[in-house]
Design a protein around this motif. Structure first.
Motif, PDB file in Angstrom:
ATOM      1  N   GLY A   2       0.803  -1.199   0.000  1.00 13.63           N
ATOM      2  CA  GLY A   2       0.000   0.000   0.000  1.00 13.63           C
ATOM      3  C   GLY A   2       0.847   1.266   0.000  1.00 13.63           C
ATOM      4  N   VAL A   3       0.160   2.390  -0.175  1.00 13.53           N
ATOM      5  CA  VAL A   3       0.857   3.679  -0.215  1.00 13.53           C
ATOM      6  C   VAL A   3       1.547   3.958   1.105  1.00 13.53           C
ATOM      7  CG1 VAL A   3       0.560   6.158  -0.513  1.00 13.53           C
ATOM      8  CG2 VAL A   3      -0.745   4.570  -1.933  1.00 13.53           C
ATOM      9  N   ARG A   4       0.844   3.643   2.221  1.00 14.58           N
ATOM     10  CA  ARG A   4       1.431   3.906   3.548  1.00 14.58           C
ATOM     11  C   ARG A   4       2.660   3.060   3.779  1.00 14.58           C
ATOM     12  NH1 ARG A   4      -3.123   3.606   8.048  1.00 14.58           N
ATOM     13  NH2 ARG A   4      -1.291   4.182   9.292  1.00 14.58           N
ATOM     14  N   GLU A   5       2.616   1.788   3.332  1.00 14.39           N
ATOM     15  CA  GLU A   5       3.775   0.923   3.492  1.00 14.39           C
ATOM     16  C   GLU A   5       4.943   1.411   2.651  1.00 14.39           C
ATOM     17  OE1 GLU A   5       4.265  -1.722   5.486  1.00 14.39           O
ATOM     18  OE2 GLU A   5       2.348  -1.258   6.431  1.00 14.39           O
ATOM     19  N   ALA A   6       4.649   1.901   1.462  1.00 12.82           N
ATOM     20  CA  ALA A   6       5.712   2.363   0.571  1.00 12.82           C
ATOM     21  C   ALA A   6       6.399   3.616   1.106  1.00 12.82           C
ATOM     22  CB  ALA A   6       5.123   2.641  -0.815  1.00 12.82           C
ATOM     23  N   ARG A   7       5.677   4.399   1.899  1.00 13.61           N
ATOM     24  CA  ARG A   7       6.247   5.636   2.432  1.00 13.61           C
ATOM     25  C   ARG A   7       7.169   5.406   3.622  1.00 13.61           C
ATOM     26  NH1 ARG A   7       0.828   9.481   2.513  1.00 13.61           N
ATOM     27  NH2 ARG A   7       0.721   9.881   0.260  1.00 13.61           N
ATOM     28  N   LYS A   8       7.062   4.254   4.264  1.00 10.56           N
ATOM     29  CA  LYS A   8       7.825   4.020   5.497  1.00 10.56           C
ATOM     30  C   LYS A   8       9.332   4.158   5.309  1.00 10.56           C
ATOM     31  CE  LYS A   8       4.491   1.212   8.058  1.00 10.56           C
ATOM     32  NZ  LYS A   8       4.214  -0.115   8.664  1.00 10.56           N
ATOM     33  N   PRO A   9       9.946   3.551   4.273  1.00  5.69           N
ATOM     34  CA  PRO A   9      11.401   3.730   4.101  1.00  5.69           C
ATOM     35  C   PRO A   9      11.802   5.193   3.935  1.00  5.69           C
ATOM     36  CG  PRO A   9      10.608   1.894   2.775  1.00  5.69           C
ATOM     37  CD  PRO A   9       9.386   2.611   3.282  1.00  5.69           C
ATOM     38  N   ALA A  10      10.991   5.961   3.188  1.00  2.65           N
ATOM     39  CA  ALA A  10      11.312   7.374   2.969  1.00  2.65           C
ATOM     40  C   ALA A  10      11.208   8.163   4.270  1.00  2.65           C
ATOM     41  CB  ALA A  10      10.375   7.961   1.913  1.00  2.65           C
ATOM     42  N   VAL A  11      10.180   7.874   5.065  1.00  2.48           N
ATOM     43  CA  VAL A  11      10.020   8.561   6.350  1.00  2.48           C
ATOM     44  C   VAL A  11      11.178   8.218   7.280  1.00  2.48           C
ATOM     45  CG1 VAL A  11       8.599   8.725   8.420  1.00  2.48           C
ATOM     46  CG2 VAL A  11       7.515   8.709   6.167  1.00  2.48           C
ATOM     47  N   ALA A  12      11.559   6.927   7.326  1.00  2.92           N
ATOM     48  CA  ALA A  12      12.669   6.499   8.180  1.00  2.92           C
ATOM     49  C   ALA A  12      13.973   7.173   7.762  1.00  2.92           C
ATOM     50  CB  ALA A  12      12.812   4.981   8.129  1.00  2.92           C
ATOM     51  N   ALA A  13      14.213   7.240   6.453  1.00  2.00           N
ATOM     52  CA  ALA A  13      15.432   7.888   5.955  1.00  2.00           C
ATOM     53  C   ALA A  13      15.433   9.371   6.297  1.00  2.00           C
ATOM     54  CB  ALA A  13      15.553   7.683   4.451  1.00  2.00           C
ATOM     55  N   GLY A  14      14.263  10.016   6.185  1.00  2.00           N
ATOM     56  CA  GLY A  14      14.168  11.428   6.533  1.00  2.00           C
ATOM     57  C   GLY A  14      14.451  11.689   7.995  1.00  2.00           C
ATOM     58  N   ASP A  19      17.976  13.592  12.293  1.00  2.00           N
ATOM     59  CA  ASP A  19      18.630  13.328  13.573  1.00  2.00           C
ATOM     60  C   ASP A  19      20.145  13.413  13.451  1.00  2.00           C
ATOM     61  OD1 ASP A  19      17.702  12.548  16.330  1.00  2.00           O
ATOM     62  OD2 ASP A  19      19.293  11.075  16.015  1.00  2.00           O
ATOM     63  N   ALA A  20      20.688  13.033  12.301  1.00  2.00           N
ATOM     64  CA  ALA A  20      22.129  13.179  12.075  1.00  2.00           C
ATOM     65  C   ALA A  20      22.531  14.651  12.134  1.00  2.00           C
ATOM     66  CB  ALA A  20      22.514  12.568  10.729  1.00  2.00           C
ATOM     67  N   ILE A  21      21.697  15.514  11.559  1.00  2.00           N
ATOM     68  CA  ILE A  21      21.958  16.960  11.627  1.00  2.00           C
ATOM     69  C   ILE A  21      21.885  17.446  13.065  1.00  2.00           C
ATOM     70  CG2 ILE A  21      21.095  19.235  10.936  1.00  2.00           C
ATOM     71  CD1 ILE A  21      20.087  17.905   8.345  1.00  2.00           C
ATOM     72  N   LEU A  25      24.826  19.196  15.475  1.00  2.00           N
ATOM     73  CA  LEU A  25      24.650  20.473  16.175  1.00  2.00           C
ATOM     74  C   LEU A  25      24.917  20.318  17.667  1.00  2.00           C
ATOM     75  CD1 LEU A  25      21.434  21.786  14.366  1.00  2.00           C
ATOM     76  CD2 LEU A  25      23.788  22.636  14.113  1.00  2.00           C
ATOM     77  N   ILE A  26      24.477  19.196  18.254  1.00  2.00           N
ATOM     78  CA  ILE A  26      24.718  18.948  19.675  1.00  2.00           C
ATOM     79  C   ILE A  26      26.211  18.875  19.957  1.00  2.00           C
ATOM     80  CG2 ILE A  26      24.500  17.220  21.505  1.00  2.00           C
ATOM     81  CD1 ILE A  26      21.738  16.541  20.384  1.00  2.00           C
ATOM     82  N   ILE A  27      26.929  18.119  19.108  1.00  2.00           N
ATOM     83  CA  ILE A  27      28.372  17.969  19.312  1.00  2.00           C
ATOM     84  C   ILE A  27      29.089  19.307  19.161  1.00  2.00           C
ATOM     85  CG2 ILE A  27      30.462  16.926  18.342  1.00  2.00           C
ATOM     86  CD1 ILE A  27      28.768  14.497  17.621  1.00  2.00           C
ATOM     87  N   ALA A  28      28.626  20.109  18.215  1.00  2.00           N
ATOM     88  CA  ALA A  28      29.301  21.373  17.930  1.00  2.00           C
ATOM     89  C   ALA A  28      29.049  22.435  18.988  1.00  2.00           C
ATOM     90  CB  ALA A  28      28.856  21.889  16.553  1.00  2.00           C
ATOM     91  N   TYR A  29      27.846  22.457  19.577  1.00  2.00           N
ATOM     92  CA  TYR A  29      27.470  23.597  20.416  1.00  2.00           C
ATOM     93  C   TYR A  29      27.164  23.258  21.877  1.00  2.00           C
ATOM     94  CZ  TYR A  29      27.098  26.065  15.995  1.00  2.00           C
ATOM     95  OH  TYR A  29      27.380  26.626  14.780  1.00  2.00           O
ATOM     96  N   VAL A  30      26.997  21.989  22.221  1.00  2.00           N
ATOM     97  CA  VAL A  30      26.695  21.624  23.608  1.00  2.00           C
ATOM     98  C   VAL A  30      27.958  21.070  24.259  1.00  2.00           C
ATOM     99  CG1 VAL A  30      25.261  20.234  25.146  1.00  2.00           C
ATOM    100  CG2 VAL A  30      24.309  21.116  23.002  1.00  2.00           C
ATOM    101  N   PRO A  31      28.395  21.635  25.376  1.00  2.00           N
ATOM    102  CA  PRO A  31      29.627  21.166  26.021  1.00  2.00           C
ATOM    103  C   PRO A  31      29.513  19.709  26.476  1.00  2.00           C
ATOM    104  CG  PRO A  31      28.938  23.278  26.918  1.00  2.00           C
ATOM    105  CD  PRO A  31      27.800  22.778  26.085  1.00  2.00           C
ATOM    106  N   CYS A  99      17.019   9.384  18.320  1.00  2.00           N
ATOM    107  CA  CYS A  99      15.803  10.024  17.828  1.00  2.00           C
ATOM    108  C   CYS A  99      14.983  10.559  18.999  1.00  2.00           C
ATOM    109  CB  CYS A  99      14.974   9.025  17.027  1.00  2.00           C
ATOM    110  SG  CYS A  99      13.611   9.744  16.131  1.00  2.00           S
ATOM    111  N   LEU A 100      14.505  11.754  18.842  1.00  2.00           N
ATOM    112  CA  LEU A 100      13.484  12.371  19.700  1.00  2.00           C
ATOM    113  C   LEU A 100      13.922  12.788  21.097  1.00  2.00           C
ATOM    114  CD1 LEU A 100      10.335  10.227  18.783  1.00  2.00           C
ATOM    115  CD2 LEU A 100      11.022  12.423  17.861  1.00  2.00           C
ATOM    116  N   SER A 101      14.523  11.909  21.884  1.00  2.00           N
ATOM    117  CA  SER A 101      14.702  12.166  23.312  1.00  2.00           C
ATOM    118  C   SER A 101      15.927  13.030  23.620  1.00  2.00           C
ATOM    119  CB  SER A 101      14.834  10.837  24.066  1.00  2.00           C
ATOM    120  OG  SER A 101      15.204  11.055  25.406  1.00  2.00           O
ATOM    121  N   LYS A 102      15.714  14.063  24.411  1.00  2.00           N
ATOM    122  CA  LYS A 102      16.822  14.906  24.867  1.00  2.00           C
ATOM    123  C   LYS A 102      17.795  14.107  25.718  1.00  2.00           C
ATOM    124  CE  LYS A 102      17.857  18.827  27.892  1.00  2.00           C
ATOM    125  NZ  LYS A 102      17.281  19.846  28.809  1.00  2.00           N
ATOM    126  N   ARG A 103      17.280  13.299  26.642  1.00  2.00           N
ATOM    127  CA  ARG A 103      18.132  12.513  27.535  1.00  2.00           C
ATOM    128  C   ARG A 103      18.926  11.479  26.760  1.00  2.00           C
ATOM    129  NH1 ARG A 103      20.572  13.627  31.797  1.00  2.00           N
ATOM    130  NH2 ARG A 103      18.645  14.484  32.691  1.00  2.00           N
TER     131      ARG A 103
END
Length: 395
Positions: A2-14, A19-21, A25-31, A99-103
């Motif tokens: 289905g369309v929803r199943e086909a979108r999953k790889p693209a959403v995961a890659a996004g 999160d890589a970005i 940023l965390i490494i560059a600016y957070v002590p 992904c997602l969590s600050k901690r």
């Protein structure tokens, strides 16, 4: 598809790219917060310098209390990074997990705890189990245990799945692989100072400091450090595992006792005594039944979560033990989506309050209990795929 199943790889890659970005940023600016890194490097320096007595491997935070795999892993990190913090903050293996969590970002990128390495290997072992590669999974699992023993919280669930998915001789040969990993990794210390290594690396009786407890800060300190409290939690832990194993994870087989009786039958024992198949080890194929992926993940994640709920002390880095399973566990419950989101936020907020206090630990413990109750009343999934070709030929 289905369309929803086909979108999953693209959403995961996004999500991975975003999160890589964020990680960059965390490494560059957070002590960076130096908590255990210097201690890890001191312990590694002693090991590389030729010390094999575990009682003499120490750092700023105290003696080394992790198995030998920890030393090999952090020796490799020191070799790659030169012992410097900044290069070590870019582990390729962590990018897919964050992904997602600050901690969680803090634990992986700003603290570099060994929990991160242990859980990475554990997730690798789980992926192998999902593909029925039992022997390779046990090798990866044992490697994770050699870095930090919290991974043993998954052991009861893994053993149950092995009994369901493998023959008796397959279980024994896979467990032998796991034991061999521990022996080989610990060999330099077992040959020189075996008592010191076993007593320090596999110390199950350590008492953690009440101040650092995130989950039981509402318990008075004298109760928290008491032996009775520890025994009570252990008893509850074992009871919950037995209840879930009997009434939920083994319900399809007629209960835990029926499952054990069927697996320890005369046929399986006789087959093991006749021979241990080298082909089975090399191919890593199960010899009994194919298990459904949902059942595998459910048993593994719920079993670990039970251990987390009953742990006497959860330090901040221990959040990594179960954070990645939280969405699955929450959506496994029959709760409405709003309640699931509230529970997720409650858990996340509790882990981000420093220092933890009476109220934050009460909220966390309460959220854990509600999730556990939801898992108990949730519909039971089928342990085997509902397909004609789901069962392999038996021994």
């Amino acid at each position: 598809m289905g369309v929803r199943e086909a979108r999953k790889p693209a959403v995961a890659a996004g999500l991975l790219l975003l999160d890589a970005i964020l990680v960059s940023l965390i490494i560059a600016y957070v002590p960076y917060t130096k908590i255990d890194w210097d201690a890890y490097m001191s312990q590694v320096d002693g090991f590389i310098g030729g010390e094999r007595d575990y009682t003499k491997l120490k750092g700023d935070t105290g003696p080394l209390v992790y198995p030998a795999g920890f030393l090999y892993a952090y020796s490799a990190i020191q070799f790659v990074t030169g012992g410097q913090v900044y290069p070590a903050q870019l582990p390729w293996w962590a990018l897919g997990l964050l992904c997602l969590s600050k901690r969680i970002h803090s634990i992986f990128m700003l603290r570099l705890f060994n929990d991160c390495l242990a859980m990475t290997l554990l997730h690798g072992a789980l992926a192998l189990v999902l593909h029925q590669k039992w022997h390779l999974a046990l090798i990866s699992f044992s490697g994770a245990v050699s870095i930090k023993m919290n991974v043993l919280l998954y052991a009861p669930s893994l053993l149950l799945l092995m009994l369901k998915g493998m023959s008796f001789k397959g279980v024994l040969s896979a467990l032998s692989c796991a034991a061999l990993v521990q022996i080989l990794l610990g060999l330099p210390f077992l040959l020189s100072h075996p008592a010191a290594y076993i007593s320090r690396a596999f110390d199950l009786g350590r008492v953690f400091i009440h101040f650092w407890s995130v989950n039981f800060k509402f318990v008075p300190e004298d109760v928290f450090i008491s032996r009775k409290f520890a025994i009570a939690l252990l008893a509850i832990h074992l009871m919950l595992l037995i209840l879930f194993a009997h009434y939920r994870w083994s319900k399809h087989e007629g209960g835990l006792l029926q499952l054990l009786c069927s697996r320890f039958s005369q046929k399986d024992l006789g087959g093991f005594l006749r021979s241990i198949s080298l082909y089975q080890f090399l191919s890593c194929e199960p010899k009994h039944k194919i298990l459904s992926k949902e059942h595998i993940v459910t048993v593994m994640f719920v079993g670990n979560f039970i251990g987390v709920v009953c742990a006497r002390s959860l330090h901040y880095q221990f959040y990594s033990w179960y954070f990645y399973s939280l969405p699955f566990l929450l959506w496994k419950t029959p709760f409405p989506t709003l309640l699931r989101l509230i529970l997720f936020v409650a858990v996340e907020l509790s882990w981000n309050i420093y220092p933890s206090n009476f109220y934050s630990s009460i909220i966390l413990f309460g959220a854990h209990l509600i999730i556990l109750w939801g898992l108990w009343i949730a519909p039971i999934e089928s342990p085997y795929p509902r397909r004609k070709h789901s069962q392999k030929k038996r021994d």
